[in-house]
Design a protein around this motif. Structure first.
Motif, PDB file in Angstrom:
ATOM      1  N   HIS A 100       0.965  -1.185  -0.139  1.00 36.79           N
ATOM      2  CA  HIS A 100      -0.040  -0.087   0.012  1.00 36.79           C
ATOM      3  C   HIS A 100       0.765   1.291  -0.040  1.00 36.79           C
ATOM      4  N   TYR A 101       0.293   2.375  -0.695  1.00 36.32           N
ATOM      5  CA  TYR A 101       1.093   3.591  -0.611  1.00 36.32           C
ATOM      6  C   TYR A 101      -0.027   4.671  -0.720  1.00 36.32           C
ATOM      7  N   GLU A 102      -0.513   5.285   0.154  1.00 32.46           N
ATOM      8  CA  GLU A 102      -1.345   6.072   0.033  1.00 32.46           C
ATOM      9  C   GLU A 102      -1.110   7.485   0.066  1.00 32.46           C
ATOM     10  N   GLY A 107       5.716  -4.796  -6.769  1.00 32.06           N
ATOM     11  CA  GLY A 107       4.565  -3.988  -7.216  1.00 32.06           C
ATOM     12  C   GLY A 107       4.489  -2.819  -6.228  1.00 32.06           C
ATOM     13  N   ILE A 108       3.346  -2.024  -6.264  1.00 38.68           N
ATOM     14  CA  ILE A 108       2.980  -1.255  -5.389  1.00 38.68           C
ATOM     15  C   ILE A 108       1.222  -0.949  -5.737  1.00 38.68           C
ATOM     16  N   GLU A 109       0.655  -0.610  -4.685  1.00 34.92           N
ATOM     17  CA  GLU A 109      -0.824  -0.326  -4.933  1.00 34.92           C
ATOM     18  C   GLU A 109      -1.044   1.068  -4.329  1.00 34.92           C
ATOM     19  N   PHE A 110      -1.388   2.174  -5.092  1.00 34.31           N
ATOM     20  CA  PHE A 110      -1.501   3.380  -4.948  1.00 34.31           C
ATOM     21  C   PHE A 110      -3.242   3.408  -4.749  1.00 34.31           C
ATOM     22  N   GLY A 111      -3.273   4.245  -3.572  1.00 32.82           N
ATOM     23  CA  GLY A 111      -4.752   4.727  -3.233  1.00 32.82           C
ATOM     24  C   GLY A 111      -5.085   6.143  -3.833  1.00 32.82           C
ATOM     25  N   TYR A 112      -6.075   5.969  -4.892  1.00 33.97           N
ATOM     26  CA  TYR A 112      -6.370   7.257  -5.689  1.00 33.97           C
ATOM     27  C   TYR A 112      -7.158   8.162  -4.885  1.00 33.97           C
ATOM     28  N   GLU A 145       0.607  13.254  -8.410  1.00 34.68           N
ATOM     29  CA  GLU A 145       1.758  12.693  -7.620  1.00 34.68           C
ATOM     30  C   GLU A 145       1.874  11.310  -7.728  1.00 34.68           C
ATOM     31  N   ILE A 146       0.836  10.521  -7.924  1.00 32.64           N
ATOM     32  CA  ILE A 146       0.797   9.025  -8.156  1.00 32.64           C
ATOM     33  C   ILE A 146       1.484   8.968  -9.607  1.00 32.64           C
ATOM     34  N   ASP A 147       1.509   9.494 -10.432  1.00 32.46           N
ATOM     35  CA  ASP A 147       2.179   9.139 -11.980  1.00 32.46           C
ATOM     36  C   ASP A 147       3.616   9.685 -11.640  1.00 32.46           C
ATOM     37  N   LYS A 148       3.947  10.522 -10.732  1.00 34.30           N
ATOM     38  CA  LYS A 148       5.281  10.912 -10.613  1.00 34.30           C
ATOM     39  C   LYS A 148       6.095   9.695  -9.741  1.00 34.30           C
ATOM     40  N   THR A 149       5.366   9.401  -9.024  1.00 36.22           N
ATOM     41  CA  THR A 149       5.773   8.595  -7.784  1.00 36.22           C
ATOM     42  C   THR A 149       6.020   7.296  -8.317  1.00 36.22           C
ATOM     43  N   SER A 150       5.266   6.834  -9.383  1.00 38.24           N
ATOM     44  CA  SER A 150       5.337   5.603  -9.903  1.00 38.24           C
ATOM     45  C   SER A 150       6.574   5.229 -10.685  1.00 38.24           C
ATOM     46  N   MET A 151       7.070   6.477 -11.070  1.00 37.71           N
ATOM     47  CA  MET A 151       8.389   6.328 -12.182  1.00 37.71           C
ATOM     48  C   MET A 151       9.568   6.437 -11.001  1.00 37.71           C
ATOM     49  N   LEU A 152       9.718   6.659  -9.739  1.00 37.74           N
ATOM     50  CA  LEU A 152      10.829   6.790  -8.976  1.00 37.74           C
ATOM     51  C   LEU A 152      11.475   5.537  -8.985  1.00 37.74           C
ATOM     52  N   ILE A 153      11.088   4.394  -8.870  1.00 35.79           N
ATOM     53  CA  ILE A 153      11.917   3.094  -8.828  1.00 35.79           C
ATOM     54  C   ILE A 153      11.334   2.448  -9.728  1.00 35.79           C
ATOM     55  N   PRO A 154      12.374   1.310 -10.053  1.00 33.29           N
ATOM     56  CA  PRO A 154      11.408   0.249 -11.312  1.00 33.29           C
ATOM     57  C   PRO A 154      10.672  -0.579 -10.797  1.00 33.29           C
ATOM     58  N   VAL A 201       5.056  -3.653 -11.623  1.00 34.56           N
ATOM     59  CA  VAL A 201       3.464  -3.702 -11.771  1.00 34.56           C
ATOM     60  C   VAL A 201       3.051  -2.644 -10.598  1.00 34.56           C
ATOM     61  N   VAL A 202       2.159  -1.580 -11.298  1.00 34.99           N
ATOM     62  CA  VAL A 202       1.541  -0.479 -10.685  1.00 34.99           C
ATOM     63  C   VAL A 202       0.101  -0.817 -10.356  1.00 34.99           C
ATOM     64  N   LEU A 203      -0.399  -1.057  -9.237  1.00 38.29           N
ATOM     65  CA  LEU A 203      -2.199  -0.929  -9.159  1.00 38.29           C
ATOM     66  C   LEU A 203      -2.410   0.244  -8.713  1.00 38.29           C
ATOM     67  N   LEU A 204      -3.691   0.622  -9.222  1.00 37.56           N
ATOM     68  CA  LEU A 204      -4.331   1.787  -8.557  1.00 37.56           C
ATOM     69  C   LEU A 204      -5.728   1.173  -8.165  1.00 37.56           C
ATOM     70  N   SER A 205      -6.045   2.033  -6.879  1.00 41.12           N
ATOM     71  CA  SER A 205      -7.453   1.462  -6.081  1.00 41.12           C
ATOM     72  C   SER A 205      -7.999   2.659  -5.702  1.00 41.12           C
ATOM     73  N   VAL A 206      -9.286   2.568  -5.318  1.00 40.30           N
ATOM     74  CA  VAL A 206      -9.985   3.629  -4.617  1.00 40.30           C
ATOM     75  C   VAL A 206     -10.355   3.036  -3.200  1.00 40.30           C
ATOM     76  N   HIS A 207      -9.658   3.519  -2.142  1.00 40.98           N
ATOM     77  CA  HIS A 207     -10.109   2.924  -0.769  1.00 40.98           C
ATOM     78  C   HIS A 207     -10.932   3.862  -0.037  1.00 40.98           C
ATOM     79  N   LEU A 208     -11.062   5.139  -0.454  1.00 40.34           N
ATOM     80  CA  LEU A 208     -11.923   6.068   0.274  1.00 40.34           C
ATOM     81  C   LEU A 208     -13.182   6.682  -0.515  1.00 40.34           C
ATOM     82  N   PHE A 209     -14.171   6.998   0.237  1.00 39.99           N
ATOM     83  CA  PHE A 209     -15.430   7.376  -0.290  1.00 39.99           C
ATOM     84  C   PHE A 209     -15.734   8.821   0.271  1.00 39.99           C
TER      85      PHE A 209
END
Ligand SMILES: [Zn+2]
Ligand SMILES: [Zn+2]
Length: 270
Positions: free
Chosen positions: A40-42, A78-83, A90-99, A102-110
């Protein structure tokens, strides 16, 4: 064997309770030779006393060690970003910082709230709740580019106590079409989250397998990339309900799934 591309460990995900050793040992005993680790990376998560943003360089170095420690087993980094709307860039930038593999995107908040903890969203009519949630999934795939998988589109229904509620295509066809249009045009994958299947089953819901109309529409629009993930956090839950998901996909006419390595799709026959 279909790759389980979505798993967490206690080393980097604050809500997980399994070590990498436990996870790999379970994977081997279940006949897998490859799994994805997607911690998780939120960014800008509501304060709850937990650390939802790990050190990326530490993660990178730890993976080097894990690759040595488990040289006979393939661990996908891999990594799972909370959108949330305001962290898309920031997600798009962070996902390129290390190789990453696989990059997952999720929605954990309403509406900014974690519905695992605060459940007032379930007072809304299910159709309205699901429509707004799928609209967020669509927005996530429209606004972000540097990812591979849209995870658990049905996560919103996990914590309701209304056992007949279920995310269906007919509730919000426009939102699903927007979501799929973005996924397909950007060549991203749709995840079937088998923990959702298991949670619905354990919870005694009247439905637990994904709505066939959702998957049929995805394919009809040209969607080819389907990936499976058990979202395991604790020992004993790797690849949970995988057989059900595989048989179900085959019954709907799907013939293959994908996993990602070095951000490229690799196909596996069902
Ligand atoms: Zn998630
Ligand atoms: Zn997850």
């Amino acid at each position: 064997m279909i790759t389980d591309g979505h798993n967490h460990t206690k080393h980097f995900s604050p809500d997980a309770g399994q070590s990498i050793e436990e996870l790999v040992s379970e994977a081997k005993s279940k006949g897998f030779n490859r799994i994805g680790i997607t911690e998780h990376y939120e960014i800008d998560y509501p304060e709850d006393g937990l650390n939802w943003m790990f050190d990326l360089n530490d993660y990178d170095r730890t993976f080097d060690q894990w690759h040595k420690e488990f040289s006979d087993f393939e661990l996908l980094k891999g990594i799972e970003f909370g959108y949330q709307t305001h962290v898309a860039e920031e997600i798009d930038k962070t996902s390129m910082l290390i190789p990453f593999d696989v990059v997952l995107l999720s929605v954990h908040l309403f509406r900014g709230k974690d519905f695992y903890v605060e459940r007032e969203c379930y007072e809304m009519p299910a159709k309205d709740l699901h429509t707004e949630y799928i609209s967020m999934m669509a927005e996530m795939c429209e606004k972000c580019d540097n990812f591979n998988v849209a995870a658990h589109y049905d996560y919103i229904n996990r914590y309701t106590d209304k056992k007949d509620d279920f995310v269906t295509y007919d509730e919000c066809p426009k939102e699903f079409d927007r979501f799929f249009e973005a996924l397909i045009s950007k060549e991203k994958a749709l995840e079937i989250n088998t923990k959702s299947i298991q949670k619905h089953r354990e919870g005694g819901f009247s439905r637990c397998l994904p709505d066939a109309a959702i998957l049929n529409r995805y394919r009809e629009m040209g969607g080819k990339l389907i990936t499976l993930g058990s979202d395991s956090h604790f020992p004993g839950t790797l690849a949970v309900s995988f057989n059900d998901a595989v048989e179900y996909l085959k019954s709907l006419g799907f013939t293959e799934t994908v996993y990602f390595k070095d951000r490229k799709p690799y196909f596996e026959s069902l």
